[in-house]
Design a protein around this motif. Structure first.
Motif, PDB file in Angstrom:
ATOM      1  N   MET A 139      19.779  28.613 -18.010  1.00  0.00           N
ATOM      2  CA  MET A 139      18.777  27.396 -16.856  1.00  0.00           C
ATOM      3  C   MET A 139      20.880  27.010 -16.206  1.00  0.00           C
ATOM      4  SD  MET A 139      17.240  24.063 -17.027  1.00  0.00           S
ATOM      5  CE  MET A 139      16.878  23.292 -15.436  1.00  0.00           C
ATOM      6  N   GLU A 140      20.689  27.187 -14.682  1.00  0.00           N
ATOM      7  CA  GLU A 140      22.053  27.023 -14.530  1.00  0.00           C
ATOM      8  C   GLU A 140      22.208  25.659 -14.637  1.00  0.00           C
ATOM      9  OE1 GLU A 140      21.902  28.556 -10.272  1.00  0.00           O
ATOM     10  OE2 GLU A 140      22.278  30.933 -11.270  1.00  0.00           O
ATOM     11  N   THR A 141      23.855  24.987 -14.555  1.00  0.00           N
ATOM     12  CA  THR A 141      23.312  23.538 -14.333  1.00  0.00           C
ATOM     13  C   THR A 141      23.307  23.064 -12.690  1.00  0.00           C
ATOM     14  OG1 THR A 141      25.913  24.498 -15.529  1.00  0.00           O
ATOM     15  CG2 THR A 141      26.008  22.314 -14.961  1.00  0.00           C
ATOM     16  N   HIS A 142      22.671  22.190 -13.119  1.00  0.00           N
ATOM     17  CA  HIS A 142      22.477  21.476 -12.446  1.00  0.00           C
ATOM     18  C   HIS A 142      23.054  19.776 -12.028  1.00  0.00           C
ATOM     19  CE1 HIS A 142      18.905  20.508 -14.112  1.00  0.00           C
ATOM     20  NE2 HIS A 142      18.475  19.388 -13.380  1.00  0.00           N
ATOM     21  N   GLU A 143      22.470  19.820 -10.643  1.00  0.00           N
ATOM     22  CA  GLU A 143      22.780  18.126 -10.357  1.00  0.00           C
ATOM     23  C   GLU A 143      22.170  17.376 -10.812  1.00  0.00           C
ATOM     24  OE1 GLU A 143      24.277  17.004  -6.436  1.00  0.00           O
ATOM     25  OE2 GLU A 143      22.455  17.344  -5.561  1.00  0.00           O
ATOM     26  N   SER A 144      21.873  15.972 -11.240  1.00  0.00           N
ATOM     27  CA  SER A 144      20.557  15.044 -12.330  1.00  0.00           C
ATOM     28  C   SER A 144      21.179  13.906 -10.890  1.00  0.00           C
ATOM     29  CB  SER A 144      21.102  13.881 -13.253  1.00  0.00           C
ATOM     30  OG  SER A 144      21.181  15.223 -13.940  1.00  0.00           O
ATOM     31  N   ILE A 145      19.700  13.799 -10.367  1.00  0.00           N
ATOM     32  CA  ILE A 145      19.703  12.366  -9.403  1.00  0.00           C
ATOM     33  C   ILE A 145      19.015  11.325  -9.467  1.00  0.00           C
ATOM     34  CG2 ILE A 145      18.183  12.235  -6.756  1.00  0.00           C
ATOM     35  CD1 ILE A 145      18.461  15.931  -6.459  1.00  0.00           C
ATOM     36  N   ILE A 146      19.671  10.672  -9.187  1.00  0.00           N
ATOM     37  CA  ILE A 146      19.050   8.998  -9.968  1.00  0.00           C
ATOM     38  C   ILE A 146      18.925   8.367  -7.804  1.00  0.00           C
ATOM     39  CG2 ILE A 146      20.342   6.616 -10.861  1.00  0.00           C
ATOM     40  CD1 ILE A 146      21.859   8.445 -12.385  1.00  0.00           C
ATOM     41  N   LEU A 147      17.445   8.073  -8.424  1.00  0.00           N
ATOM     42  CA  LEU A 147      17.057   7.066  -6.716  1.00  0.00           C
ATOM     43  C   LEU A 147      17.298   5.889  -7.653  1.00  0.00           C
ATOM     44  CD1 LEU A 147      13.301   8.947  -6.699  1.00  0.00           C
ATOM     45  CD2 LEU A 147      16.288   8.670  -5.129  1.00  0.00           C
ATOM     46  N   ILE A 148      17.902   5.019  -6.730  1.00  0.00           N
ATOM     47  CA  ILE A 148      17.544   3.397  -6.742  1.00  0.00           C
ATOM     48  C   ILE A 148      17.363   2.663  -6.015  1.00  0.00           C
ATOM     49  CG2 ILE A 148      19.649   1.332  -7.182  1.00  0.00           C
ATOM     50  CD1 ILE A 148      21.506   3.613  -7.289  1.00  0.00           C
ATOM     51  N   TYR A 149      16.111   1.885  -6.138  1.00  0.00           N
ATOM     52  CA  TYR A 149      14.996   1.547  -5.546  1.00  0.00           C
ATOM     53  C   TYR A 149      15.576  -0.152  -5.769  1.00  0.00           C
ATOM     54  CZ  TYR A 149      10.352  -0.270  -3.101  1.00  0.00           C
ATOM     55  OH  TYR A 149       9.508  -0.496  -2.171  1.00  0.00           O
ATOM     56  N   SER A 150      16.397  -0.602  -4.423  1.00  0.00           N
ATOM     57  CA  SER A 150      16.515  -1.793  -4.573  1.00  0.00           C
ATOM     58  C   SER A 150      17.383  -2.427  -2.879  1.00  0.00           C
ATOM     59  CB  SER A 150      17.536  -2.354  -5.647  1.00  0.00           C
ATOM     60  OG  SER A 150      18.337  -3.454  -5.202  1.00  0.00           O
ATOM     61  N   SER A 151      16.886  -3.549  -2.871  1.00  0.00           N
ATOM     62  CA  SER A 151      17.597  -3.923  -1.391  1.00  0.00           C
ATOM     63  C   SER A 151      18.959  -4.752  -1.613  1.00  0.00           C
ATOM     64  CB  SER A 151      16.766  -4.019  -0.756  1.00  0.00           C
ATOM     65  OG  SER A 151      16.014  -5.204  -1.179  1.00  0.00           O
ATOM     66  N   ASP A 152      19.323  -4.669  -2.878  1.00  0.00           N
ATOM     67  CA  ASP A 152      20.380  -5.806  -3.341  1.00  0.00           C
ATOM     68  C   ASP A 152      21.710  -4.827  -3.752  1.00  0.00           C
ATOM     69  OD1 ASP A 152      21.062  -8.698  -4.608  1.00  0.00           O
ATOM     70  OD2 ASP A 152      21.830  -7.416  -6.189  1.00  0.00           O
ATOM     71  N   THR A 153      22.530  -5.607  -3.551  1.00  0.00           N
ATOM     72  CA  THR A 153      23.789  -4.644  -2.966  1.00  0.00           C
ATOM     73  C   THR A 153      24.118  -5.303  -4.174  1.00  0.00           C
ATOM     74  OG1 THR A 153      24.345  -5.396  -0.579  1.00  0.00           O
ATOM     75  CG2 THR A 153      26.194  -5.040  -1.662  1.00  0.00           C
ATOM     76  N   GLU A 154      24.356  -5.837  -4.483  1.00  0.00           N
ATOM     77  CA  GLU A 154      25.196  -6.086  -6.140  1.00  0.00           C
ATOM     78  C   GLU A 154      24.716  -5.519  -7.391  1.00  0.00           C
ATOM     79  OE1 GLU A 154      25.851  -9.826  -9.818  1.00  0.00           O
ATOM     80  OE2 GLU A 154      25.373 -10.700  -7.614  1.00  0.00           O
ATOM     81  N   THR A 155      23.571  -5.059  -7.292  1.00  0.00           N
ATOM     82  CA  THR A 155      21.947  -4.658  -7.958  1.00  0.00           C
ATOM     83  C   THR A 155      22.971  -3.420  -7.874  1.00  0.00           C
ATOM     84  OG1 THR A 155      20.530  -5.738  -8.467  1.00  0.00           O
ATOM     85  CG2 THR A 155      20.016  -3.668  -9.477  1.00  0.00           C
ATOM     86  N   ILE A 156      22.588  -2.626  -6.332  1.00  0.00           N
ATOM     87  CA  ILE A 156      22.982  -1.419  -6.329  1.00  0.00           C
ATOM     88  C   ILE A 156      24.747  -0.735  -6.910  1.00  0.00           C
ATOM     89  CG2 ILE A 156      23.821   0.691  -4.538  1.00  0.00           C
ATOM     90  CD1 ILE A 156      21.078  -0.666  -3.289  1.00  0.00           C
ATOM     91  N   ASP A 157      25.082  -1.842  -6.466  1.00  0.00           N
ATOM     92  CA  ASP A 157      26.882  -1.483  -6.707  1.00  0.00           C
ATOM     93  C   ASP A 157      26.809  -1.305  -8.367  1.00  0.00           C
ATOM     94  OD1 ASP A 157      27.473  -1.623  -4.121  1.00  0.00           O
ATOM     95  OD2 ASP A 157      28.136  -3.569  -4.429  1.00  0.00           O
ATOM     96  N   SER A 158      26.307  -2.508  -8.900  1.00  0.00           N
ATOM     97  CA  SER A 158      26.697  -2.013 -11.038  1.00  0.00           C
ATOM     98  C   SER A 158      25.813  -0.607 -11.117  1.00  0.00           C
ATOM     99  CB  SER A 158      25.579  -3.533 -11.347  1.00  0.00           C
ATOM    100  OG  SER A 158      26.247  -5.061 -10.523  1.00  0.00           O
ATOM    101  N   ILE A 159      25.408  -0.470 -10.997  1.00  0.00           N
ATOM    102  CA  ILE A 159      24.661   0.766 -11.186  1.00  0.00           C
ATOM    103  C   ILE A 159      25.807   2.188 -10.822  1.00  0.00           C
ATOM    104  CG2 ILE A 159      22.816   2.643 -10.892  1.00  0.00           C
ATOM    105  CD1 ILE A 159      20.252   0.297 -10.236  1.00  0.00           C
ATOM    106  N   PHE A 160      26.084   2.104 -10.038  1.00  0.00           N
ATOM    107  CA  PHE A 160      27.145   2.644  -9.464  1.00  0.00           C
ATOM    108  C   PHE A 160      28.244   2.833 -10.324  1.00  0.00           C
ATOM    109  CE2 PHE A 160      25.132   3.348  -5.394  1.00  0.00           C
ATOM    110  CZ  PHE A 160      25.306   4.988  -4.462  1.00  0.00           C
ATOM    111  N   ASP A 161      28.393   1.875 -10.883  1.00  0.00           N
ATOM    112  CA  ASP A 161      29.329   1.642 -11.988  1.00  0.00           C
ATOM    113  C   ASP A 161      29.562   2.211 -13.130  1.00  0.00           C
ATOM    114  OD1 ASP A 161      30.977   0.098  -9.825  1.00  0.00           O
ATOM    115  OD2 ASP A 161      30.916  -1.933 -10.433  1.00  0.00           O
ATOM    116  N   PHE A 162      28.080   1.573 -12.973  1.00  0.00           N
ATOM    117  CA  PHE A 162      27.881   2.551 -14.583  1.00  0.00           C
ATOM    118  C   PHE A 162      27.857   3.774 -15.000  1.00  0.00           C
ATOM    119  CE2 PHE A 162      24.904  -2.059 -14.831  1.00  0.00           C
ATOM    120  CZ  PHE A 162      25.894  -2.560 -15.433  1.00  0.00           C
ATOM    121  N   CYS A 163      27.207   4.686 -13.628  1.00  0.00           N
ATOM    122  CA  CYS A 163      26.816   6.022 -13.524  1.00  0.00           C
ATOM    123  C   CYS A 163      28.514   6.405 -14.229  1.00  0.00           C
ATOM    124  CB  CYS A 163      25.600   5.915 -12.610  1.00  0.00           C
ATOM    125  SG  CYS A 163      24.176   5.806 -12.788  1.00  0.00           S
TER     126      CYS A 163
END
Length: 389
Positions: free
Chosen positions: A1-25
């Motif tokens: 199987m070829e290497t492919h990107e893993s897509i992570i959906l962030i279902y949130s309208s809170d900017t702080e939560t979204i930024d935190s998840i980006f940092d963790f990733c």
């Protein structure tokens, strides 16, 4: 199987939560991550309708409806879902898990122990990758099987066209009919009937070792050899087709030259209607042909070696007189697999008794022996050559 990107959906309208998840990733050990934010239900639905995802973060502070979590978790299953709680609350935690969350973190945990969330994220992404790889392998296998089935269908059609008509009446009331029931899509059994000069008719039944495509390919080779001999015969350059023993020797030599590692057993007969005789040879085949005439049904005598095994095989050629009315029945050895009896002798006697019915057709005989929907353990071929005045 070829290497492919893993897509992570962030279902949130809170900017702080979204930024935190980006940092963790960014701390994740998983390579090729692509993060997609869905600030509302419409954006989430649009993405899930048109794209795949590996994992979904659901911010329950922005979207506290537990039923919505349940619907999303079912929609992306078996891919993982991680719920983010606004605070540590026992009831919220239980509800999130019951509604399908694979893991749960609070906003406080995200700030106080970010590495734990990163470890959890990596575990869930590994799980998602395993699911995606399994799906890929399943789809690839399914496609390959479909292609193989299409190839086998095409090969089965070709093999079917190589066979003579299933029922035909020749000179002086000579009648030939057969039934061929493969255990798989392709058969290692083969039947042929050829009109010769001077009111003679050649017929044979061949049973190639093994099953499936490799054995079926040998039947194609057998037909090609027969056709080549037929052209020589019609030009007057060869009489091989008039001698069952000579024909067996020819087939044996040609099969050995191919080095296919295949052999076959054969029953070959030539009926001379002018003299009312049957000349036949047996190439290692079992059971022997059955002759019904004069109120008796008997196995024809004769022995011989299989075709394609020995460089100097021994075959016998027999000639018997035929009555005005007669029936000759030939069988591939698959018939013995479906006959009742504790041993070979009992099965042969059962077969002989079944064939005493002079007007029995191959299809009627097979129906007596086995249900039409029963799977065959081996290819079964029945050929009957008769004259019923």
């Amino acid at each position: 199987m070829e290497t492919h990107e893993s897509i992570i959906l962030i279902y949130s309208s809170d900017t702080e939560t979204i930024d935190s998840i980006f940092d963790f990733c960014e701390l994740s050990q998983t390579k090729s991550l692509r993060l997609v934010t869905c600030p509302n239900e419409e954006a989430l639905d649009d993405h899930l309708d048109h794209h795949e995802c590996s994992l979904v973060f659901i911010d329950l502070k922005s979207f506290p409806d537990g039923n919505q979590l349940d619907a999303i978790a079912q929609r992306v299953s078996p891919k993982p879902t991680i719920a983010i709680l606004p605070e540590l609350d026992q009831h919220l935690l239980i509800r999130a898990l019951r509604n399908g969350a694979d893991s749960v973190f609070t906003q406080t945990e995200m700030r106080s122990d970010p590495l734990e969330l990163v470890r959890c994220l990596d575990r869930q992404l590994q799980r998602a990758h395993a699911i995606e790889e399994t799906r890929y392998l399943r789809d690839t296998l399914s496609k390959s099987l479909e292609e193989l089935k299409a190839d086998q269908d095409a090969a089965a059609q070709i093999q079917q066209r190589l066979l003579p008509p299933a029922e035909q009446t020749l000179d002086d009331g000579l009648h030939c009919e057969y039934i061929l029931r493969p255990s798989m899509l392709l058969s290692g059994d083969f039947i042929d009937l050829i009109n010769l000069h001077d009111n003679k008719h050649l017929f044979y039944l061949a049973d190639v070792s093994g099953h499936g495509a490799s054995s079926a390919m040998v039947t194609v080779l057998l037909k090609n050899m027969t056709n080549r001999l037929g052209r020589l015969y019609n030009r007057g350059d060869s009489k091989t087709l008039e001698s069952p023993m000579a024909l067996l020797k020819h087939f044996n030599r040609e099969i050995l030259l191919t080095s296919l590692g295949k052999h076959m057993t054969m029953l070959v007969g030539v009926i001379d209607l002018n003299n009312s005789t049957l000349t036949y040879s047996i190439g290692g085949h079992h059971p022997s042909p059955l002759l019904t005439q004069g109120g008796k049904t008997v196995f024809l005598e004769g022995r011989g070696m299989p075709v394609g095994l020995f460089e100097e095989p021994i075959y016998e050629e027999h000639c018997i007189d035929l009555d005005e009315q007669f029936s000759i029945a030939l069988f591939s050895d698959g018939i013995l697999e479906i006959l009742e009896g504790d041993n070979s002798d009992e099965k042969e006697q059962n077969l002989r008794l079944q064939c005493q019915d002079f007007d029995l057709t191959p299809e009627q005989l097979l129906k007596r022996l086995v249900n039409s929907e029963t799977e065959m353990p081996d290819d079964v071929a029945i050929m009957m050559v008769s004259r019923r005045c």
